[in-house]
Design a protein around this motif. Structure first.
Motif, mmCIF file in Angstrom:
data_model
loop_
_atom_site.group_PDB
_atom_site.id
_atom_site.type_symbol
_atom_site.label_atom_id
_atom_site.label_comp_id
_atom_site.label_asym_id
_atom_site.label_seq_id
_atom_site.Cartn_x
_atom_site.Cartn_y
_atom_site.Cartn_z
ATOM 1 N N ARG A 19 0.789 -1.218 0.000
ATOM 2 C CA ARG A 19 0.000 0.000 0.000
ATOM 3 C C ARG A 19 0.833 1.286 0.000
ATOM 4 N N ALA A 20 1.950 1.300 0.709
ATOM 5 C CA ALA A 20 2.722 2.541 0.807
ATOM 6 C C ALA A 20 3.666 2.750 -0.379
ATOM 7 N N SER A 21 3.684 1.820 -1.322
ATOM 8 C CA SER A 21 4.656 1.881 -2.414
ATOM 9 C C SER A 21 4.164 2.687 -3.617
ATOM 10 N N PRO A 22 4.995 3.637 -4.086
ATOM 11 C CA PRO A 22 4.606 4.396 -5.274
ATOM 12 C C PRO A 22 4.511 3.511 -6.526
ATOM 13 N N PHE A 23 5.261 2.415 -6.541
ATOM 14 C CA PHE A 23 5.244 1.513 -7.697
ATOM 15 C C PHE A 23 3.903 0.771 -7.781
ATOM 16 N N SER A 24 3.409 0.318 -6.633
ATOM 17 C CA SER A 24 2.099 -0.332 -6.601
ATOM 18 C C SER A 24 1.004 0.674 -6.937
ATOM 19 N N HIS A 25 1.159 1.893 -6.406
ATOM 20 C CA HIS A 25 0.120 2.902 -6.614
ATOM 21 C C HIS A 25 -0.126 3.188 -8.094
ATOM 22 N N ARG A 26 0.973 3.242 -8.876
ATOM 23 C CA ARG A 26 0.841 3.507 -10.317
ATOM 24 C C ARG A 26 -0.144 2.557 -10.967
ATOM 25 N N LEU B 190 5.521 23.038 -11.557
ATOM 26 C CA LEU B 190 5.522 21.673 -11.044
ATOM 27 C C LEU B 190 4.653 21.593 -9.774
ATOM 28 N N TYR B 191 4.754 22.636 -8.955
ATOM 29 C CA TYR B 191 3.965 22.650 -7.730
ATOM 30 C C TYR B 191 2.464 22.702 -8.043
ATOM 31 N N ASP B 192 2.085 23.608 -8.954
ATOM 32 C CA ASP B 192 0.659 23.712 -9.320
ATOM 33 C C ASP B 192 0.155 22.384 -9.896
ATOM 34 N N TRP B 193 0.998 21.781 -10.747
ATOM 35 C CA TRP B 193 0.638 20.478 -11.317
ATOM 36 C C TRP B 193 0.440 19.444 -10.206
ATOM 37 N N SER B 194 1.327 19.471 -9.218
ATOM 38 C CA SER B 194 1.248 18.461 -8.142
ATOM 39 C C SER B 194 -0.059 18.625 -7.352
ATOM 40 N N GLN B 195 -0.479 19.887 -7.161
ATOM 41 C CA GLN B 195 -1.732 20.127 -6.435
ATOM 42 C C GLN B 195 -2.938 19.689 -7.271
ATOM 43 N N ARG B 196 -2.824 19.928 -8.581
ATOM 44 C CA ARG B 196 -3.882 19.537 -9.510
ATOM 45 C C ARG B 196 -4.045 18.015 -9.499
ATOM 46 N N LEU B 197 -2.905 17.321 -9.473
ATOM 47 C CA LEU B 197 -2.914 15.853 -9.413
ATOM 48 C C LEU B 197 -3.613 15.369 -8.144
ATOM 49 N N LEU B 198 -3.192 15.948 -7.021
ATOM 50 C CA LEU B 198 -3.706 15.480 -5.724
ATOM 51 C C LEU B 198 -5.189 15.801 -5.535
ATOM 52 N N ASP B 199 -5.675 16.736 -6.337
ATOM 53 C CA ASP B 199 -7.091 17.124 -6.259
ATOM 54 C C ASP B 199 -8.013 16.183 -7.037
ATOM 55 N N LEU B 200 -7.440 15.375 -7.887
ATOM 56 C CA LEU B 200 -8.270 14.483 -8.701
ATOM 57 C C LEU B 200 -8.810 13.342 -7.847
ATOM 58 N N ASN B 201 -10.082 13.043 -8.034
ATOM 59 C CA ASN B 201 -10.680 11.963 -7.241
ATOM 60 C C ASN B 201 -10.004 10.614 -7.465
ATOM 61 N N VAL B 202 -9.679 10.298 -8.728
ATOM 62 C CA VAL B 202 -9.016 8.998 -8.986
ATOM 63 C C VAL B 202 -7.705 8.876 -8.231
ATOM 64 N N VAL B 203 -7.031 9.998 -8.071
ATOM 65 C CA VAL B 203 -5.758 9.960 -7.338
ATOM 66 C C VAL B 203 -6.038 9.821 -5.842
ATOM 67 N N LYS B 204 -6.934 10.692 -5.341
ATOM 68 C CA LYS B 204 -7.286 10.648 -3.907
ATOM 69 C C LYS B 204 -7.722 9.246 -3.471
ATOM 70 N N GLU B 205 -8.553 8.650 -4.316
ATOM 71 C CA GLU B 205 -9.141 7.348 -3.940
ATOM 72 C C GLU B 205 -8.153 6.191 -3.995
ATOM 73 N N THR B 206 -7.009 6.412 -4.637
ATOM 74 C CA THR B 206 -6.051 5.307 -4.740
ATOM 75 C C THR B 206 -4.818 5.507 -3.857
ATOM 76 N N LEU B 207 -4.583 6.731 -3.385
ATOM 77 C CA LEU B 207 -3.391 6.968 -2.557
ATOM 78 C C LEU B 207 -3.503 6.291 -1.199
ATOM 79 N N PRO B 208 -2.378 5.837 -0.666
ATOM 80 C CA PRO B 208 -2.394 5.299 0.707
ATOM 81 C C PRO B 208 -2.517 6.456 1.706
ATOM 82 N N PRO B 209 -2.901 6.164 2.957
ATOM 83 C CA PRO B 209 -2.931 7.241 3.956
ATOM 84 C C PRO B 209 -1.518 7.809 4.154
#
Lengths: 228, 228
Positions: free
Chosen positions: A15-22, A189-208
């Motif tokens: 769960r905590a792995s960025p490789f699995s998250h992809r 890059l920062y704005d992009w990173s915030q845009r990414l984290l705001d997406l529901n598909v990303v939120k719903e798949t990220l580990p705590p």
């Protein structure tokens, strides 16, 4: 995105792995349901040893009992196997660019960040920090005024880039990396990173966040003990 | 294979390099003519610095003045851009396997061989030799009784694998690597390597053996001088 049932589709991950998250994110984008099997890397399952005897690493995607290994290879497999959301662009030159930048982040960028973060040799850390800064500048220049590396929508490069948006700031917090390489210093890059984290598909798949924080902290503790 | 004229297609390469060779072989398989520009890595051309500012490395394929970088990415681009010979299989699972093994040879296998060959620390060399032996066994098991990694015909994995058939034995000759990792010890891999070298497309694209021998010998000379 209607969830598509896919008989016997299993993902072996951590769960905590960025490789699995992809891989989880790619499956979510396609709306493909799967069974998720959490691996314990201290005590690897028979399934993992059987299906990835070469690397014994996660993620492994099992589809019709056939294993697919290496996160970037798995994402391309998912894109080619299921209809719906297009992860890679259709046109060959744009596909080549997407592959190039995905590899750039997955290898050069992550490797340099990782080795710089976990070295406690001051000289190496200083040199590494400069390299990380160059790499982030390169990504900032590539992003330009696009919403995502993939253009107007999340694509292959962005999926791999979630590491920079989510894991990288936590690594900073745990290890106190120099300000030079804080992602906030790279406004696009920062704005992009915030845009990414705001997406529901990303939120719903990220580990705590706490789980990743705990994993990095445990790693730091181990490496402190090893150098004592 | 009728040679297809392709206006303004340029390849920046180094003749003795296995990375450049992969791309030449892929173009030859497709029957696509191109202009070949030999780079001197001691004095890189403006064209190379302009089109690959990130890595400043060969090979770079220039198509319609757009650069494609990273040899595996270039091969996929060639396969997707020109009709004719199919380098990657069509079916997604077989494509994923081809990508997995191409990366295995291009990264794990070549990296381990290279670092083992060029270390003069006995302990590291011994450990590396064991790893190389394991890797070659893994490839022997994967090849089984197929004519090529791609099946009955040369494919993506074989193109990358030319390193093992051609460059690896020369490296052995120059550096005197242990017998344990002579390719002749792996009968299926050895037969495959001879089969590869017998193909006209391979013969016609390989650099002269003496050039590779000279390049490795010069490298050995430099590293001997450096450690004196």
């Amino acid at each position: 995105m209607a969830a598509e049932q896919e008989e016997g589709l299993k993902l072996l991950g951590v769960r905590a792995s960025p490789f699995s998250h992809r891989v989880q994110l790619a499956l979510k984008l396609k709306g493909v349901q799967h069974e998720y099997l959490q691996e314990n890397l201290e005590n690897k399952s028979q399934l993992l040893l059987k299906y990835n005897p070469i690397y014994k690493k996660v993620p492994v995607l099992l589809h019709k009992e056939k294993p697919i290994i290496e996160s970037l290879v798995i994402i391309e497999y998912i894109d080619e196997t299921w209809d719906g959301y297009k992860i890679l662009p259709h046109e060959p030159y744009r596909r080549a660019l997407a592959r190039f930048w995905a590899i750039f982040i997955a290898e050069k960028c992550m490797y340099t960040i990782w080795t710089t973060a976990w070295t406690f040799d001051e000289e190496k850390r200083e040199k590494g920090t400069e390299e990380v800064s160059e790499i982030l500048k390169t990504l900032e220049n590539e992003l330009k005024d696009k919403l995502f590396f993939g253009g107007d929508a999340l694509g292959f490069v962005d999926i791999v880039g979630v590491f920079l948006a989510f894991w990288f700031p936590i690594l900073h917090q745990v290890l106190g990396l120099p300000q030079l390489v804080v992602i906030e210093n790279f406004p696009k890059l920062y704005d992009w990173s915030q845009r990414l984290l705001d997406l529901n598909v990303v939120k719903e798949t990220l580990p705590p966040k706490e789980d990743v924080f705990a994993a990095f902290s445990a790693n730091l503790q181990r490496s402190n003990n090893a150098t004592k």
